[in-house]
Enzyme design. Structure first.
Site, mmCIF file in Angstrom:
data_model
loop_
_atom_site.group_PDB
_atom_site.id
_atom_site.type_symbol
_atom_site.label_atom_id
_atom_site.label_comp_id
_atom_site.label_asym_id
_atom_site.label_seq_id
_atom_site.Cartn_x
_atom_site.Cartn_y
_atom_site.Cartn_z
ATOM 1 N N ARG A 53 0.900 -1.099 0.106
ATOM 2 C CA ARG A 53 0.193 0.103 0.136
ATOM 3 C C ARG A 53 0.829 1.274 -0.029
ATOM 4 O O ARG A 53 0.678 2.065 -0.836
ATOM 5 C CB ARG A 53 -1.084 -0.016 1.158
ATOM 6 C CG ARG A 53 -1.830 1.144 1.223
ATOM 7 C CD ARG A 53 -3.217 1.262 1.906
ATOM 8 N NE ARG A 53 -3.239 0.110 3.125
ATOM 9 C CZ ARG A 53 -2.732 -0.007 4.125
ATOM 10 N NH1 ARG A 53 -2.264 0.951 4.583
ATOM 11 N NH2 ARG A 53 -2.851 -1.086 4.804
ATOM 12 N N TYR A 105 -13.423 22.014 -14.811
ATOM 13 C CA TYR A 105 -13.789 20.730 -15.195
ATOM 14 C C TYR A 105 -14.975 20.247 -14.154
ATOM 15 O O TYR A 105 -14.915 20.457 -12.870
ATOM 16 C CB TYR A 105 -12.523 19.682 -14.734
ATOM 17 C CG TYR A 105 -12.794 18.187 -15.044
ATOM 18 C CD1 TYR A 105 -12.672 17.681 -16.184
ATOM 19 C CD2 TYR A 105 -13.121 17.298 -13.633
ATOM 20 C CE1 TYR A 105 -12.917 16.207 -16.289
ATOM 21 C CE2 TYR A 105 -13.179 16.202 -13.767
ATOM 22 C CZ TYR A 105 -13.209 15.407 -15.214
ATOM 23 O OH TYR A 105 -13.298 14.286 -15.412
ATOM 24 N N ASP A 178 -4.768 22.888 -11.167
ATOM 25 C CA ASP A 178 -4.816 21.855 -12.133
ATOM 26 C C ASP A 178 -4.267 22.078 -13.430
ATOM 27 O O ASP A 178 -4.949 22.982 -14.111
ATOM 28 C CB ASP A 178 -6.497 21.284 -12.036
ATOM 29 C CG ASP A 178 -6.758 20.153 -13.097
ATOM 30 O OD1 ASP A 178 -6.003 19.854 -13.752
ATOM 31 O OD2 ASP A 178 -7.854 19.908 -12.640
ATOM 32 N N LYS A 203 -4.992 11.558 -18.793
ATOM 33 C CA LYS A 203 -5.121 12.398 -19.831
ATOM 34 C C LYS A 203 -3.627 12.331 -20.292
ATOM 35 O O LYS A 203 -3.127 11.336 -20.771
ATOM 36 C CB LYS A 203 -5.350 13.917 -19.661
ATOM 37 C CG LYS A 203 -6.917 13.880 -18.761
ATOM 38 C CD LYS A 203 -8.069 13.404 -19.217
ATOM 39 C CE LYS A 203 -9.083 12.931 -18.325
ATOM 40 N NZ LYS A 203 -9.370 14.046 -17.502
HETATM 41 C C1 LIG Z 1 -9.890 14.298 -16.097
HETATM 42 C C2 LIG Z 1 -9.879 15.586 -15.340
HETATM 43 C C3 LIG Z 1 -9.931 15.512 -13.999
HETATM 44 C C4 LIG Z 1 -10.135 14.249 -13.406
HETATM 45 O O1 LIG Z 1 -9.230 13.285 -13.632
HETATM 46 P P1 LIG Z 1 -9.873 11.669 -13.500
HETATM 47 O O2 LIG Z 1 -8.494 10.960 -13.714
HETATM 48 O O3 LIG Z 1 -10.775 11.496 -14.568
HETATM 49 O O4 LIG Z 1 -10.188 11.256 -12.172
HETATM 50 C C5 LIG Z 1 -9.412 16.710 -13.351
HETATM 51 N N1 LIG Z 1 -9.252 17.973 -14.086
HETATM 52 C C6 LIG Z 1 -9.182 17.983 -15.181
HETATM 53 C C7 LIG Z 1 -8.918 19.261 -15.837
HETATM 54 C C8 LIG Z 1 -9.568 17.016 -15.881
HETATM 55 O O5 LIG Z 1 -9.598 16.685 -17.364
#
Ligand SMILES: *Cc1c(COP(=O)(O)O)cnc(C)c1O
Length: 380
Positions: A53, A105, A178, A203
């Site tokens: 973990r 998002y 982010d 992504k």
């Molecule tokens: C996809 C995304 C998230 C969330 O990520 P996950 O891997 O789907 O949990 C957060 N912020 C942005 C800008 C995203 O494109």
């Protein structure tokens, strides 16, 4: 050559680092063990590994690459981007205050709102791409976290990270960014002053639409960071070794992928901007974008691969255009080598997304092929 001095392309092409001493392999091995043995004196055979973990070699290798790419002191991987976001917000004390960029998002907004309600945390939502508006909200009193997303999704607004840091500092908050839509290749928020940068590694970092993941990278190891680290180890929001290995493998081509995708996106943005059936294109790489100059300064390698455009006509026209696309897959998400199109209003009818907005994530295909597909779908 010192690992510390490697430029991103080199660091990424050899992500995972040294030759595996046991096999001589040029890629890291996957160790799926959930537990690790001890010797006769009950000392761990490997001091770093006791239980899977908290202890996962390949995840640590991927974290080291991401920390170095962003210019941070440490990185922590999570099983999804949302898990990374949740890990940060769980450090906000009950009764605290967070300032969150609006129009980002959607699932981030939704989760933070629900979480803050449960914890009696005050949440102020503000268009942080307007630096003065963000500064004004910060001036109203102390806060714990300022959360911004740049470029934002799906509006493609650009937030000035250095200005956001000043605003966050003025209210004693840490600034978290982010940076998913920018990638560590195009922007390094920590170098612009942010305290923590977050990516959904689902992504462009992984880039092949086949692994969920998220990461936080910190500028410095602070008490808040240590709290996140301890909480991840004991609450267990960890990435498994197979996913971490795939992520490391995907990262090896990130610099190349981003270069091609940025180039394709710029060509597509110009094509769409000139197209008679397109009302407007939201893309910070275009001179018509209100924050084009900021984007050029903050994203010197290009404005990314994500854009939105408004089709002339109504909702039905926009859906028909998406429906006619042959190369762009109709699917949510972004940052993969395959191009995607999304009619956001269908996904989030309750937010104020225009019915004619199509968001595209430009992949690594041939730009001419992608333009031809958009052209036939729009009707030349
Ligand atoms: C996809 C995304 C998230 C969330 O990520 P996950 O891997 O789907 O949990 C957060 N912020 C942005 C800008 C995203 O494109």
């Amino acid at each position: 050559m010192d690992f510390e001095d490697m430029l991103p392309e080199t660091l990424l092409a050899q992500a995972g680092g040294a030759i595996d001493q046991q096999s001589g392999g040029v890629v890291p091995p996957i160790q799926p063990a959930t537990t690790f043995a001890r010797d006769e004196n009950y000392n761990p055979l490997n001091q770093n590994n006791i239980y899977a973990r908290p202890h996962n070699d390949v995840a640590r290798q991927a974290e080291a690459v991401l920390a170095q790419l962003e210019g941070g002191a440490a990185a922590l991987l999570f099983p999804s981007g949302m898990a990374a976001i949740a890990a940060l917000f769980r450090t906000v004390p009950t009764g605290g205050r967070v300032i969150v960029q609006s129009g980002i998002y959607w699932n981030t907004t939704k989760w933070i709102r629900d979480f803050c309600e449960r914890r009696q945390i005050v949440i102020d939502e503000v268009d942080a791409s307007d630096a003065a508006a963000l500064a004004a909200v910060c001036a109203t009193g102390p806060a714990d976290v300022v959360w911004v997303e740049t470029p934002s999704n799906p509006w493609l607004k650009v937030t000035d990270v250095a200005a956001a840091k000043k605003a966050a500092e003025s209210c004693g908050a840490l600034l978290a960014v982010d940076s998913t839509a920018a990638s560590p290749i195009l922007t390094n928020p920590l170098k612009l002053g942010a305290d923590i940068v977050m990516h959904s590694t689902t992504k462009v970092i992984n880039g092949h639409s086949d692994v969920l993941g998220g990461v936080l990278v910190t500028k410095e190891v602070t008490p808040v960071w240590e709290e996140i680290e301890v909480d991840r180890a004991s609450a267990g929001a960890v990435m498994g070794p197979f996913e971490a290995w795939l992520l490391l493998r995907g990262m090896r081509t990130m610099a190349l992928r981003v270069e091609r995708m940025v180039d394709n996106a710029m060509k597509i943005a110009h094509f769409l901007e000139d197209h008679p059936k397109v009302d407007s294109v939201l893309f910070p790489g275009l001179e018509s974008h209100p924050q084009h100059e900021l984007a050029k300064a903050q994203m010197p390698g290009g404005a990314g691969f994500l854009m939105s455009f408004l089709v002339k006509g109504g909702k039905e026209t926009a859906l028909q255009v998406a429906g006619k696309m042959k190369l762009f897959h109709r699917a949510t998400s972004l940052g993969g080598v395959e191009s995607l199109v999304e009619h956001r209003h269908t996904i989030e009818p309750h937010t104020s997304i225009p019915e004619t907005l199509l968001r595209i994530s430009v992949g690594a295909e041939n730009a001419g092929d992608l333009i031809a597909d958009l052209g036939q779908a729009l009707g030349q």
